[in-house]
Design a protein around this motif. Structure first.
Motif, short mmCIF file in Angstrom:
data_model
loop_
_atom_site.label_atom_id
_atom_site.label_comp_id
_atom_site.label_asym_id
_atom_site.label_seq_id
_atom_site.Cartn_x
_atom_site.Cartn_y
_atom_site.Cartn_z
N ASP A 128 -3.36 2.13 16.59
CA ASP A 128 -3.27 0.77 16.07
C ASP A 128 -3.93 0.70 14.71
O ASP A 128 -4.72 1.57 14.34
CB ASP A 128 -3.98 -0.21 17.03
N ALA A 129 -3.58 -0.33 13.96
CA ALA A 129 -4.22 -0.61 12.67
C ALA A 129 -4.01 -2.08 12.35
O ALA A 129 -2.89 -2.58 12.41
CB ALA A 129 -3.64 0.27 11.57
N LYS A 130 -5.08 -2.76 12.03
CA LYS A 130 -5.03 -4.19 11.70
C LYS A 130 -5.61 -4.38 10.30
O LYS A 130 -6.76 -4.01 10.04
CB LYS A 130 -5.83 -5.01 12.71
N PHE A 153 -8.05 -1.68 6.56
CA PHE A 153 -7.53 -1.83 7.92
C PHE A 153 -8.50 -1.21 8.92
O PHE A 153 -9.25 -0.27 8.60
CB PHE A 153 -6.12 -1.25 8.07
N SER A 155 -8.89 0.36 12.84
CA SER A 155 -8.20 0.95 13.98
C SER A 155 -9.18 1.10 15.14
O SER A 155 -10.26 1.67 14.97
CB SER A 155 -7.60 2.31 13.61
N THR A 159 -5.06 6.29 14.65
CA THR A 159 -3.67 6.15 14.21
C THR A 159 -2.92 7.45 14.39
O THR A 159 -3.51 8.54 14.38
CB THR A 159 -3.59 5.74 12.73
N THR A 189 -12.81 2.18 10.23
CA THR A 189 -12.41 1.25 9.17
C THR A 189 -12.04 2.05 7.93
O THR A 189 -12.78 2.94 7.51
CB THR A 189 -13.56 0.27 8.84
N TYR A 190 -10.90 1.73 7.34
CA TYR A 190 -10.37 2.50 6.22
C TYR A 190 -9.95 1.57 5.09
O TYR A 190 -9.36 0.51 5.33
CB TYR A 190 -9.18 3.35 6.67
N VAL A 225 1.59 -0.85 7.00
CA VAL A 225 0.91 0.31 7.56
C VAL A 225 1.65 0.66 8.84
O VAL A 225 1.77 -0.17 9.75
CB VAL A 225 -0.57 0.01 7.85
N ASN A 227 3.07 3.57 12.01
CA ASN A 227 3.05 4.81 12.76
C ASN A 227 4.41 5.45 12.55
O ASN A 227 5.45 4.82 12.74
CB ASN A 227 2.84 4.52 14.25
N TYR A 240 2.42 -0.98 12.31
CA TYR A 240 1.13 -1.44 12.80
C TYR A 240 0.82 -2.84 12.28
O TYR A 240 0.46 -3.73 13.03
CB TYR A 240 0.00 -0.51 12.33
#
Length: 251
Positions: A128-130, A153, A155, A159, A189-190, A225, A227, A240
């Motif tokens: 996941d990524a938000k 984002f 996760s 990911t 966190t990225y 973003v 997958n 995502y």
């Protein structure tokens, strides 16, 4: 032995995969350190782009091809790379020669899925990524300004191997965009930064294609973003999250 040696070679010659254009660049953070094993993935994706196009030409030129070995050895000869032939073998052996050829003929093999089949790119179907922060700065500028798209984002589950895509909808409706490999990451966190240089590309030939002139107006920005490859219908592919913003070019 042959395939083992090729995989070792992959680890040695790993290349970062990216799709910078004259106007759009991804600024890599010096603090993000992918796991060493992921070096296989960007290398595979780089050669996959080349391989799929050449494979189509081989199939069209040769007609009936009976085995994966025949097809992939021809690819190795055409490219002068045993490595590219080995990756082809790995993918073809999993899919079977008939399905492999069918997908190539339909232009239905994207590089990320190709390398996931070869087991050179990690898969995470529970990832996941938000996107939690998103900005485009400066909000306005003249032609020649470099705009910065910054976003973060988060996760929770990590990911899978994916893609970061930037699309810019321009006042003159000339499509602009770029896609970048998003290597599989652990939970965390990225932060990402994409720069957009609002300046005509001197290499763009208006007799061959439409050339963006960066006229005054509003430029709408969409970031995805994903997958897998954004927009792909293949396994291990999904969006995502998406974020949108804009900037303006003034007189």
């Amino acid at each position: 032995m042959y395939k083992t040696l090729a995989v070792v070679l992959l680890a040695v010659v790993g290349i970062a995969s990216a799709a910078d254009t004259f106007n759009i660049h991804r600024i890599k953070s010096p603090f993000v350190k992918p796991e060493v094993r992921l070096d296989l993935c960007p290398t595979c994706i780089n050669v996959a782009d080349q391989s799929i196009n050449i494979l189509l030409n081989i199939i069209l030129d040769s007609g009936i091809i009976g085995t994966c070995g025949t097809l992939c050895s021809t690819l190795a000869q055409k490219t002068g790379s045993q490595l590219i032939g080995t990756i082809c073998d790995l993918v073809c052996d999993v899919l079977g020669i008939d399905e492999f050829i069918k997908l190539i003929e339909k232009a239905d093999l994207d590089p990320i899925w190709y390398c996931e089949i070869a087991k050179m790119c990690p898969i995470n179907d529970h990832g996941d990524a938000k996107i939690t922060k998103f900005s485009v700065l400066p909000a306005t500028g003249r032609q020649g300004t470099t705009f910065s798209i910054d976003f973060t984002f988060v996760s929770l589950n990590g990911t899978g191997t994916g893609e970061l895509v930037v699309d810019i909808h321009t006042p003159d409706h000339i499509p602009l965009g770029a896609g970048f490999l998003l290597e599989a990451q652990k939970a965390g966190t990225y932060s990402e930064r994409i720069t957009v240089k609002a300046q005509p590309d001197p290499q763009c030939d208006p007799t061959q294609e439409e050339c963006e002139q960066w006229l005054p107006g509003t430029y709408n920005v969409t970031v995805q973003v994903c997958n897998g490859e954004c927009g792909s219908h293949h396994p291990h592919s999904s969006i995502y999250d998406t974020a949108k913003g804009s900037f303006q070019i003034t007189q």
